[in-house]
Enzyme design. Structure first.
Site, PDB file in Angstrom:
ATOM      1  N   GLY A  19      27.441  22.747 -11.538  1.00 27.21           N
ATOM      2  CA  GLY A  19      28.821  23.053 -11.180  1.00 27.21           C
ATOM      3  C   GLY A  19      29.097  22.606  -9.755  1.00 27.21           C
ATOM      4  O   GLY A  19      28.480  21.661  -9.255  1.00 27.21           O
ATOM      5  N   CYS A  20      30.011  23.286  -9.099  1.00 25.59           N
ATOM      6  CA  CYS A  20      30.375  22.938  -7.723  1.00 25.59           C
ATOM      7  C   CYS A  20      29.138  22.895  -6.837  1.00 25.59           C
ATOM      8  O   CYS A  20      28.377  23.857  -6.764  1.00 25.59           O
ATOM      9  CB  CYS A  20      31.377  23.950  -7.179  1.00 25.59           C
ATOM     10  SG  CYS A  20      31.870  23.629  -5.465  1.00 25.59           S
ATOM     11  N   TYR A  21      28.938  21.782  -6.153  1.00 26.69           N
ATOM     12  CA  TYR A  21      27.689  21.622  -5.413  1.00 26.69           C
ATOM     13  C   TYR A  21      27.563  22.508  -4.184  1.00 26.69           C
ATOM     14  O   TYR A  21      26.478  22.705  -3.668  1.00 26.69           O
ATOM     15  CB  TYR A  21      27.408  20.162  -5.075  1.00 26.69           C
ATOM     16  CG  TYR A  21      28.477  19.346  -4.369  1.00 26.69           C
ATOM     17  CD1 TYR A  21      29.446  19.890  -3.538  1.00 26.69           C
ATOM     18  CD2 TYR A  21      28.482  17.958  -4.546  1.00 26.69           C
ATOM     19  CE1 TYR A  21      30.381  19.101  -2.906  1.00 26.69           C
ATOM     20  CE2 TYR A  21      29.418  17.154  -3.904  1.00 26.69           C
ATOM     21  CZ  TYR A  21      30.372  17.725  -3.086  1.00 26.69           C
ATOM     22  OH  TYR A  21      31.300  16.937  -2.455  1.00 26.69           O
TER      23      TYR A  21
END
Length: 198
Positions: A19-21
């Site tokens: 997902g969002c890093y």
């Protein structure tokens, strides 16, 4: 890409998409390292694609379109890699994100948020596959029931070219402690393997 440590037969680099890093970076660099001090030599957020024909040097905006074939990842260099440490890292990876929601983590939707393990040697790949098989059995037997669905969507691929994100996105949640993050620990302990789960 395949950097093998002299003290171990396992490669010391990999990339993880969860997902969002920003959240991936926080949980690997901060939370994982509290349990395994000095285990991470370096870690950078950026982009990687399982498709060798993907766009070269994509911008953040291009990746966000979901059309470049890239995944937001954390590129990790382990300090003193061993198969045991790699196994612990992959198990932890499955604790802080949902590997059953294909191309989605929470409110973040798109192929760039897919769950991915990019490996750099066959030992890493074998361990990742083993842990995924183990985890699917735990889900099937309801020993882990903290995911949205019942089937793993995580993919394993050979690591490819890594494109580092711009500096403003590196250690973003350290720079912005109240910044957006939808990751959290979904369960604390990895279940013990029993005869019934084998």
């Amino acid at each position: 890409m395949n950097n093998t440590s002299t003290s171990s037969s396992i490669s010391n680099t990999l990339a993880l998409g969860a997902g969002c890093y920003w959240g991936t970076e926080k949980y690997i660099k901060d939370v994982f390292q509290k349990k395994f001090p000095n285990s991470i030599k370096s870690a950078k957020v950026g982009f990687m694609s399982p498709n060798k024909n993907a766009v070269k040097n994509p911008t953040y905006q291009q990746v966000c379109s979901g059309l470049t074939g890239h995944v937001e990842v954390l590129f990790v260099e382990l300090n003193d890699p061993t198969p045991e440490l790699f196994r612990e890292l992959i198990k932890f990876f499955f604790k802080f994100h949902d590997p059953t929601t294909e191309s989605r983590q929470g409110n973040d939707v798109g192929s760039q948020y897919a769950s991915y393990i990019f490996t750099t040697d066959s030992i890493q790949k074998d361990i990742a596959q083993d842990i995924m098989s183990e985890l699917q059995k735990f889900i099937d037997t309801k020993r882990i029931n903290s995911y949205a669905s019942k089937n793993l969507s995580t993919r394993i691929a050979c690591a490819a070219e890594f494109y580092e994100a711009h500096e403003a996105h590196q250690e973003y949640l350290n720079k912005h402690p109240n910044g957006y993050c939808n990751h959290f620990l979904r369960f604390r302990s990895w279940p013990a393997i029993t005869k019934s789960s084998q």
